[in-house]
Design an enzyme around this catalytic site. Sequence first.
Site, PDB file in Angstrom:
ATOM      1  N   CYS A 114      -2.995  -6.699 -20.060  1.00 39.59           N
ATOM      2  CA  CYS A 114      -2.452  -6.210 -21.322  1.00 39.59           C
ATOM      3  C   CYS A 114      -1.033  -6.754 -21.420  1.00 39.59           C
ATOM      4  CB  CYS A 114      -2.423  -4.679 -21.328  1.00 39.59           C
ATOM      5  SG  CYS A 114      -1.384  -3.997 -22.645  1.00 39.59           S
ATOM      6  N   ASP A 151      -9.996  -1.905   8.158  1.00 42.30           N
ATOM      7  CA  ASP A 151      -9.814  -2.307   9.552  1.00 42.30           C
ATOM      8  C   ASP A 151     -10.478  -3.663   9.802  1.00 42.30           C
ATOM      9  OD1 ASP A 151      -8.586   0.069   9.872  1.00 42.30           O
ATOM     10  OD2 ASP A 151      -9.977   0.895  11.345  1.00 42.30           O
ATOM     11  N   GLU A 161     -11.056  -6.149   7.675  1.00 41.38           N
ATOM     12  CA  GLU A 161     -10.271  -7.238   7.097  1.00 41.38           C
ATOM     13  C   GLU A 161      -9.041  -7.527   7.955  1.00 41.38           C
ATOM     14  OE1 GLU A 161     -10.647  -7.048   2.341  1.00 41.38           O
ATOM     15  OE2 GLU A 161     -10.216  -5.134   3.279  1.00 41.38           O
ATOM     16  N   CYS A 206      -6.473  -3.536 -24.832  1.00 42.69           N
ATOM     17  CA  CYS A 206      -6.072  -2.648 -23.733  1.00 42.69           C
ATOM     18  C   CYS A 206      -6.658  -1.255 -23.938  1.00 42.69           C
ATOM     19  CB  CYS A 206      -4.547  -2.581 -23.670  1.00 42.69           C
ATOM     20  SG  CYS A 206      -3.940  -1.372 -22.483  1.00 42.69           S
ATOM     21  N   ARG A 218       2.138   6.718  20.025  1.00 42.41           N
ATOM     22  CA  ARG A 218       2.195   5.408  20.683  1.00 42.41           C
ATOM     23  C   ARG A 218       3.400   4.597  20.207  1.00 42.41           C
ATOM     24  NH1 ARG A 218      -2.531   0.870  20.498  1.00 42.41           N
ATOM     25  NH2 ARG A 218      -2.086   0.940  18.270  1.00 42.41           N
ATOM     26  N   GLU A 248      -6.474  10.731  21.872  1.00 41.02           N
ATOM     27  CA  GLU A 248      -6.525  10.350  20.465  1.00 41.02           C
ATOM     28  C   GLU A 248      -6.638  11.609  19.618  1.00 41.02           C
ATOM     29  OE1 GLU A 248      -6.788   6.666  18.037  1.00 41.02           O
ATOM     30  OE2 GLU A 248      -6.319   7.082  20.135  1.00 41.02           O
ATOM     31  N   LYS A 271     -14.610   4.469  20.839  1.00 43.01           N
ATOM     32  CA  LYS A 271     -13.218   4.224  20.456  1.00 43.01           C
ATOM     33  C   LYS A 271     -12.929   5.160  19.285  1.00 43.01           C
ATOM     34  CE  LYS A 271      -9.932   0.492  19.516  1.00 43.01           C
ATOM     35  NZ  LYS A 271      -9.266   1.023  18.333  1.00 43.01           N
ATOM     36  N   LYS A 282     -16.114  -4.169  18.191  1.00 45.82           N
ATOM     37  CA  LYS A 282     -16.057  -3.655  16.822  1.00 45.82           C
ATOM     38  C   LYS A 282     -17.404  -3.855  16.144  1.00 45.82           C
ATOM     39  CE  LYS A 282     -11.746  -2.301  16.595  1.00 45.82           C
ATOM     40  NZ  LYS A 282     -10.872  -2.544  15.464  1.00 45.82           N
ATOM     41  N   CYS A 322       3.202  -0.610 -23.710  1.00 44.40           N
ATOM     42  CA  CYS A 322       1.997   0.059 -23.200  1.00 44.40           C
ATOM     43  C   CYS A 322       2.410   1.151 -22.210  1.00 44.40           C
ATOM     44  CB  CYS A 322       1.088  -0.949 -22.494  1.00 44.40           C
ATOM     45  SG  CYS A 322      -0.364  -0.196 -21.726  1.00 44.40           S
TER      46      CYS A 322
END
Length: 660
Positions: free
Chosen positions: A419, A34, A36, A401, A135, A169, A114, A307, A424
């Site tokens: 790899c 959230d 980011e 690998c 919503r 909510e 919230k 936030k 693979c």
Amino acid sequence: MNKKQAKNRIEELNKLTAYYATKYYDDDSPEISDFEYDMLMNELKNLEKEFPEFISKNSLTQKVGGTVKEGFAKVEHVVPLQSLQDVFSIEEVQEFDVKMHKEDPNVNYVVETKIDGLSVALEYKNGEFIKGATRGNGQVGEDVTENLKTIKHIPKKLKEPIDIIVRGEVFISKEDFEKLNDELDEDNRFANARNLAAGSLRQLDSKIAASRPLDIFIFNVQKCDSIKFTSHYDSLQYLKKIGFNINPILIPCNTIEKVKSAIEKIGNDREKLNFGIDGAVVKVDNLDLREKIGTTFKTPKWAIAYKYPPEQKETLLKDIICQVGRTGAITPMAILEPIVVAGSRISKTTLHNEDFVKEKDLRIGDRVIIQKAGDVIPEVVRPVVDKRTGIEREFEMPKVCPVCGGQVIRIPGQSVTKCIGIECPARNLRNIEHFASKEAMNIEGLGEKVIRQLYDKKLINNISDIYSLKLEDIASLKKEGKRFAENLINSINKSKDNNLDRLITALGIEQVGVKSAKILAKNFKSLDNLAKASLEDLTFVEDIGDITANSVKEFFIQNQTKDLIQKLKLAGVNMEQIEDKDEDNRFSDKTFVLTGALSKYTREEATKIIEKFGGKTSSSVSKKTSYVLAGEDAGGKLSKAQSLGVRIITEQEFEEMIKH
């Protein structure tokens, strides 16, 4: 930032936020935290504020993210279910207060949690619950009435016979989430409570919703014609009286200092709460004042959502293991002493790549700080260096690998280690999909879904198995699938006759796309010649650089590559360049640069025409450029062409050049 940079970044942010919003709202499967996502939205809002001429009507700053899932009836909300304006500092809260005081010097607020869940509207007629909807995009949601009826804290009948629409909510408590996860093995655990709640409520089968411990808090009166409420706080107390389970954290505040104290208190207590939150909401209490202040299309002007910074916890980095993804990318994974952060039990998380581990100076056995910014993707923030004992071990990326033992490479200028073993097991599914794709061998009917079915039934395990498929194998995938199987077998057989460039593309050599494959096929004439080519041979080819040449050389010396090529030869796949005797190479050795908006062709279409006649395109103008094809609003490339004396052609002149 200049206008061009701003325009490009706004377009990029619109694409990113739209993609991540779809994963969050529609798929209930977020890919970033959230925090980011909020940072991306914040950047977008600030850029749109500075450069309003670039605001798109499709920007998520202008609308709520979310659509109606297929299978649910649409419900048009009588009152839109808006989102909230996010703020990330107390200074922004104070700025909000200054604005509100300009509207009313005696403004009062309510600060509340919230809740981190899925927003819904509940409609009652004469006190009876008749409809509930998600919503969605704020204007239109999904009819999830039957699923909502399974939630015990949604009253089927109110204590008073009124007509009312409320908003709440839906969530799953931390305790219930942990209890549910404890009953599952490690691989099947749910990622977090929010996704589980959202996914459960949006199930087409209400029995699934009923089996999950869904709960709800009501936090707003959307519409009620029979009662004139004047205070938000009082309206919620009334809802509690008639049977609703209201938001339990409601703090009335008559000064900004009390608002700040309430925000701080909720932040300090959030770990003790038995439900997840993703912020504190500050709302004007006086409902008449709200009407006067108004709203934007997306958000009310009389409320903000504060936030909190990401929650952080300390735990032990027990080990670092490596996982191989479908593209062959090898990703370090932190194995952690399990810990609960932001409502989720964390036992492992990605460390992204080798550079990330080195930059953070992470060592196996470190005490580390973990954070989850909004309970989606956990992140290792830093090691606790002063708690090191000396027994910690530095991490090294594997030289081969960990799945197939094939060669591992790191391409210069990139942070990803890969790899390159074409057989693979970790890469097989992706390799098969790419091999059969339209730009590669173009095997019609062999799409991702069919490949997955064949793979799951162990009818194919690698690329060469495509050419061993039998009619009955394919027919078994579908009811009355004989016709489908016949068509697919024909398409598979047809692919054996493809020209060499398609096969080179299909092999998925790192750094080699459709364009490079055509160049290599044209220059080396056969796959055997390409496989035997030296680095000098490869770099001598125009438009094949050192990195691509190295990648091609590394690919063909692998035993797995040699094994696959031998199998494809035995299957009858063409390995030679088929020259078209009537090939028209009128643009041979000519380089075009496209600029501006073309009216009759897309850039992709014009590029294909140029390549069809033996020419090539470039993204930049130089003295070697033969022609600049200029459409409307051509910019810097046109100016550079003029300064270098490069011939500039119009779309009409281009059409004359390609006429037979």
